[in-house]
Write a protein that holds these residues in place. Structure first.
Motif, PDB file in Angstrom:
ATOM      1  N   VAL A 100      48.273  30.027  28.032  1.00 30.02           N
ATOM      2  CA  VAL A 100      49.130  28.876  27.778  1.00 30.02           C
ATOM      3  C   VAL A 100      48.525  27.602  28.378  1.00 30.02           C
ATOM      4  O   VAL A 100      48.666  26.521  27.818  1.00 30.02           O
ATOM      5  CB  VAL A 100      50.555  29.122  28.307  1.00 30.02           C
ATOM      6  N   LYS A 101      47.827  27.746  29.494  1.00 27.71           N
ATOM      7  CA  LYS A 101      47.188  26.595  30.139  1.00 27.71           C
ATOM      8  C   LYS A 101      45.932  26.197  29.374  1.00 27.71           C
ATOM      9  O   LYS A 101      45.368  26.984  28.631  1.00 27.71           O
ATOM     10  CB  LYS A 101      46.757  26.961  31.564  1.00 27.71           C
ATOM     11  N   LYS A 102      45.468  24.969  29.636  1.00 27.82           N
ATOM     12  CA  LYS A 102      44.214  24.521  29.029  1.00 27.82           C
ATOM     13  C   LYS A 102      43.023  25.252  29.629  1.00 27.82           C
ATOM     14  O   LYS A 102      42.029  25.490  28.963  1.00 27.82           O
ATOM     15  CB  LYS A 102      44.035  23.016  29.210  1.00 27.82           C
ATOM     16  N   SER A 103      43.115  25.590  30.903  1.00 30.01           N
ATOM     17  CA  SER A 103      42.018  26.300  31.565  1.00 30.01           C
ATOM     18  C   SER A 103      42.562  27.558  32.231  1.00 30.01           C
ATOM     19  O   SER A 103      43.738  27.641  32.550  1.00 30.01           O
ATOM     20  CB  SER A 103      41.347  25.408  32.607  1.00 30.01           C
ATOM     21  N   CYS A 104      41.660  28.474  32.447  1.00 33.05           N
ATOM     22  CA  CYS A 104      42.045  29.774  32.988  1.00 33.05           C
ATOM     23  C   CYS A 104      42.096  29.789  34.513  1.00 33.05           C
ATOM     24  O   CYS A 104      42.812  30.563  35.107  1.00 33.05           O
ATOM     25  CB  CYS A 104      41.043  30.810  32.484  1.00 33.05           C
ATOM     26  N   GLY A 105      41.331  28.941  35.138  1.00 31.80           N
ATOM     27  CA  GLY A 105      41.211  28.999  36.589  1.00 31.80           C
ATOM     28  C   GLY A 105      39.921  29.699  36.963  1.00 31.80           C
ATOM     29  O   GLY A 105      39.054  29.922  36.116  1.00 31.80           O
ATOM     30  N   GLY A 106      39.803  30.072  38.217  1.00 28.87           N
ATOM     31  CA  GLY A 106      38.591  30.751  38.674  1.00 28.87           C
ATOM     32  C   GLY A 106      38.377  32.079  37.968  1.00 28.87           C
ATOM     33  O   GLY A 106      39.249  32.583  37.265  1.00 28.87           O
ATOM     34  N   LYS A 107      37.225  32.651  38.190  1.00 29.77           N
ATOM     35  CA  LYS A 107      36.850  33.892  37.509  1.00 29.77           C
ATOM     36  C   LYS A 107      37.700  35.078  37.965  1.00 29.77           C
ATOM     37  O   LYS A 107      38.045  35.942  37.175  1.00 29.77           O
ATOM     38  CB  LYS A 107      35.370  34.171  37.770  1.00 29.77           C
ATOM     39  N   PHE A 108      38.037  35.116  39.250  1.00 27.23           N
ATOM     40  CA  PHE A 108      38.733  36.270  39.816  1.00 27.23           C
ATOM     41  C   PHE A 108      40.188  35.933  40.154  1.00 27.23           C
ATOM     42  O   PHE A 108      40.510  34.799  40.476  1.00 27.23           O
ATOM     43  CB  PHE A 108      38.013  36.762  41.067  1.00 27.23           C
ATOM     44  N   GLY A 109      41.064  36.966  40.117  1.00 29.55           N
ATOM     45  CA  GLY A 109      42.472  36.689  40.283  1.00 29.55           C
ATOM     46  C   GLY A 109      43.249  37.588  41.212  1.00 29.55           C
ATOM     47  O   GLY A 109      44.458  37.448  41.306  1.00 29.55           O
ATOM     48  N   TYR A 110      42.620  38.540  41.904  1.00 32.80           N
ATOM     49  CA  TYR A 110      43.397  39.441  42.757  1.00 32.80           C
ATOM     50  C   TYR A 110      43.362  38.940  44.178  1.00 32.80           C
ATOM     51  O   TYR A 110      42.299  38.912  44.788  1.00 32.80           O
ATOM     52  CB  TYR A 110      42.846  40.858  42.729  1.00 32.80           C
ATOM     53  N   PHE A 111      44.420  38.488  44.730  1.00 31.04           N
ATOM     54  CA  PHE A 111      45.794  38.445  44.292  1.00 31.04           C
ATOM     55  C   PHE A 111      46.223  37.002  44.062  1.00 31.04           C
ATOM     56  O   PHE A 111      45.507  36.073  44.429  1.00 31.04           O
ATOM     57  CB  PHE A 111      46.726  39.154  45.288  1.00 31.04           C
ATOM     58  N   SER A 112      47.392  36.800  43.508  1.00 31.27           N
ATOM     59  CA  SER A 112      47.869  35.474  43.130  1.00 31.27           C
ATOM     60  C   SER A 112      48.282  34.649  44.343  1.00 31.27           C
ATOM     61  O   SER A 112      49.218  34.998  45.056  1.00 31.27           O
ATOM     62  CB  SER A 112      49.062  35.605  42.177  1.00 31.27           C
ATOM     63  N   ALA A 113      47.578  33.545  44.555  1.00 26.01           N
ATOM     64  CA  ALA A 113      47.933  32.633  45.645  1.00 26.01           C
ATOM     65  C   ALA A 113      49.253  31.917  45.343  1.00 26.01           C
ATOM     66  O   ALA A 113      50.026  31.640  46.259  1.00 26.01           O
ATOM     67  CB  ALA A 113      46.809  31.624  45.877  1.00 26.01           C
ATOM     68  N   HIS A 114      49.517  31.621  44.062  1.00 27.02           N
ATOM     69  CA  HIS A 114      50.796  31.001  43.705  1.00 27.02           C
ATOM     70  C   HIS A 114      51.959  31.914  44.128  1.00 27.02           C
ATOM     71  O   HIS A 114      52.926  31.457  44.736  1.00 27.02           O
ATOM     72  CB  HIS A 114      50.888  30.774  42.193  1.00 27.02           C
ATOM     73  N   TYR A 153      53.062  34.925  32.593  1.00 28.45           N
ATOM     74  CA  TYR A 153      53.457  34.287  31.336  1.00 28.45           C
ATOM     75  C   TYR A 153      52.341  33.392  30.792  1.00 28.45           C
ATOM     76  O   TYR A 153      52.028  33.441  29.607  1.00 28.45           O
ATOM     77  CB  TYR A 153      54.735  33.465  31.532  1.00 28.45           C
ATOM     78  N   ILE A 154      51.743  32.560  31.670  1.00 29.91           N
ATOM     79  CA  ILE A 154      50.737  31.625  31.181  1.00 29.91           C
ATOM     80  C   ILE A 154      49.370  32.274  30.976  1.00 29.91           C
ATOM     81  O   ILE A 154      48.461  31.660  30.449  1.00 29.91           O
ATOM     82  CB  ILE A 154      50.615  30.371  32.078  1.00 29.91           C
ATOM     83  N   GLY A 155      49.230  33.540  31.404  1.00 32.32           N
ATOM     84  CA  GLY A 155      48.031  34.313  31.089  1.00 32.32           C
ATOM     85  C   GLY A 155      46.922  34.314  32.113  1.00 32.32           C
ATOM     86  O   GLY A 155      45.788  34.657  31.777  1.00 32.32           O
ATOM     87  N   VAL A 156      47.223  33.976  33.372  1.00 28.82           N
ATOM     88  CA  VAL A 156      46.144  33.871  34.355  1.00 28.82           C
ATOM     89  C   VAL A 156      46.154  34.953  35.444  1.00 28.82           C
ATOM     90  O   VAL A 156      45.230  35.012  36.251  1.00 28.82           O
ATOM     91  CB  VAL A 156      46.117  32.471  35.018  1.00 28.82           C
ATOM     92  N   HIS A 157      47.193  35.808  35.456  1.00 27.84           N
ATOM     93  CA  HIS A 157      47.250  36.888  36.448  1.00 27.84           C
ATOM     94  C   HIS A 157      47.862  38.146  35.855  1.00 27.84           C
ATOM     95  O   HIS A 157      48.759  38.080  35.015  1.00 27.84           O
ATOM     96  CB  HIS A 157      48.085  36.489  37.670  1.00 27.84           C
ATOM     97  N   PHE A 158      47.372  39.275  36.332  1.00 27.08           N
ATOM     98  CA  PHE A 158      47.949  40.574  35.999  1.00 27.08           C
ATOM     99  C   PHE A 158      49.186  40.808  36.869  1.00 27.08           C
ATOM    100  O   PHE A 158      49.308  40.207  37.947  1.00 27.08           O
ATOM    101  CB  PHE A 158      46.942  41.698  36.271  1.00 27.08           C
ATOM    102  N   PRO A 159      50.089  41.688  36.452  1.00 25.24           N
ATOM    103  CA  PRO A 159      51.273  41.989  37.272  1.00 25.24           C
ATOM    104  C   PRO A 159      50.935  42.449  38.695  1.00 25.24           C
ATOM    105  O   PRO A 159      51.609  42.025  39.651  1.00 25.24           O
ATOM    106  CB  PRO A 159      51.983  43.093  36.482  1.00 25.24           C
ATOM    107  N   LEU A 160      49.912  43.272  38.872  1.00 18.88           N
ATOM    108  CA  LEU A 160      49.564  43.718  40.236  1.00 18.88           C
ATOM    109  C   LEU A 160      49.066  42.565  41.104  1.00 18.88           C
ATOM    110  O   LEU A 160      49.275  42.580  42.322  1.00 18.88           O
ATOM    111  CB  LEU A 160      48.532  44.838  40.204  1.00 18.88           C
ATOM    112  N   ASP A 161      48.438  41.563  40.500  1.00 19.79           N
ATOM    113  CA  ASP A 161      48.033  40.368  41.252  1.00 19.79           C
ATOM    114  C   ASP A 161      49.272  39.683  41.825  1.00 19.79           C
ATOM    115  O   ASP A 161      49.288  39.243  42.972  1.00 19.79           O
ATOM    116  CB  ASP A 161      47.311  39.361  40.350  1.00 19.79           C
ATOM    117  N   VAL A 162      50.293  39.598  40.989  1.00 22.57           N
ATOM    118  CA  VAL A 162      51.536  38.914  41.360  1.00 22.57           C
ATOM    119  C   VAL A 162      52.338  39.740  42.359  1.00 22.57           C
ATOM    120  O   VAL A 162      52.857  39.204  43.345  1.00 22.57           O
ATOM    121  CB  VAL A 162      52.351  38.607  40.086  1.00 22.57           C
ATOM    122  N   ILE A 163      52.424  41.037  42.133  1.00 22.28           N
ATOM    123  CA  ILE A 163      53.176  41.911  43.049  1.00 22.28           C
ATOM    124  C   ILE A 163      52.535  41.917  44.427  1.00 22.28           C
ATOM    125  O   ILE A 163      53.223  41.782  45.453  1.00 22.28           O
ATOM    126  CB  ILE A 163      53.281  43.342  42.467  1.00 22.28           C
TER     127      ILE A 163
END
Length: 189
Positions: A100-114, A153-163
């Protein structure tokens, strides 16, 4: 076992991310934007000052700064240490996901800082303000959960990243709140 868990995580991500529609994209982009939370932070600062006084508010500000630094830097440490690709960089699923965002962010996502930062603040202020505002924790955890889910929702993290980020945020928020209370007692405020 780990491979199965990762596969389930990808499938759950595709399901949750696929529930999105253009009608709701603006709402979730608003929720995920850090600047959207400024009014909430200002309100929490006001309540902290009102119920805890100036000296304790200054201590709270120091501990909030340390809290966000700790959760944010731990997230960066894990992102580069674990090196799990974000959904939008994962070639196995990136063509199936809605970004949903214009950019994806960094290459890696585990875990979500947001997720970690929002849950840390929710946990911290739930402990600090619960004696004065009974249902503040419920409100803050609903808000933090929305922020956490927005990352899927916006497509930048997996559920386990968020949990994982949420769990770490709750733990650190509680710990730093207890340290703040300890500092109040030691400094006689």
């Amino acid at each position: 076992m780990i491979d199965t868990l990762v596969q389930w995580d990808k499938e759950l991500f595709l399901f949750l991310n696929g529930l999105g529609t253009e009608t709701w994209d603006g709402f979730w982009l608003f929720i995920t934007n850090k600047l959207s939370s400024i009014p909430l932070y200002a309100l929490l600062l006001f309540f902290t000052y009102r119920f805890l006084g100036l000296k304790r508010t200054l201590i709270v500000l120091v501990f909030v700064g340390l809290l966000i630094t700790a959760t944010d830097q731990l997230a960066n440490f894990f992102k580069y240490g674990v090196a799990r690709l974000r959904p939008c960089h994962d070639e196995e699923i990136n063509m199936l996901a809605r970004l949903v965002k214009k950019s994806c962010g960094g290459k890696f996502g585990y875990f979500s800082a947001h997720a970690s930062n929002s849950m840390a603040l929710a946990s911290f202020f739930a402990v600090m303000l619960r004696p004065s505002i009974k249902r503040i924790g419920l409100f803050l955890f609903v808000w933090a959960s929305l922020v956490a889910y927005s990352r899927i929702y916006i497509g930048v993290h997996f559920p386990l990243d968020v949990i994982t980020g949420s769990f770490i945020g709750i733990l650190f928020g509680w710990l730093f709140a207890k340290l703040s209370i300890f500092a109040f007692q030691k400094l006689g405020t």
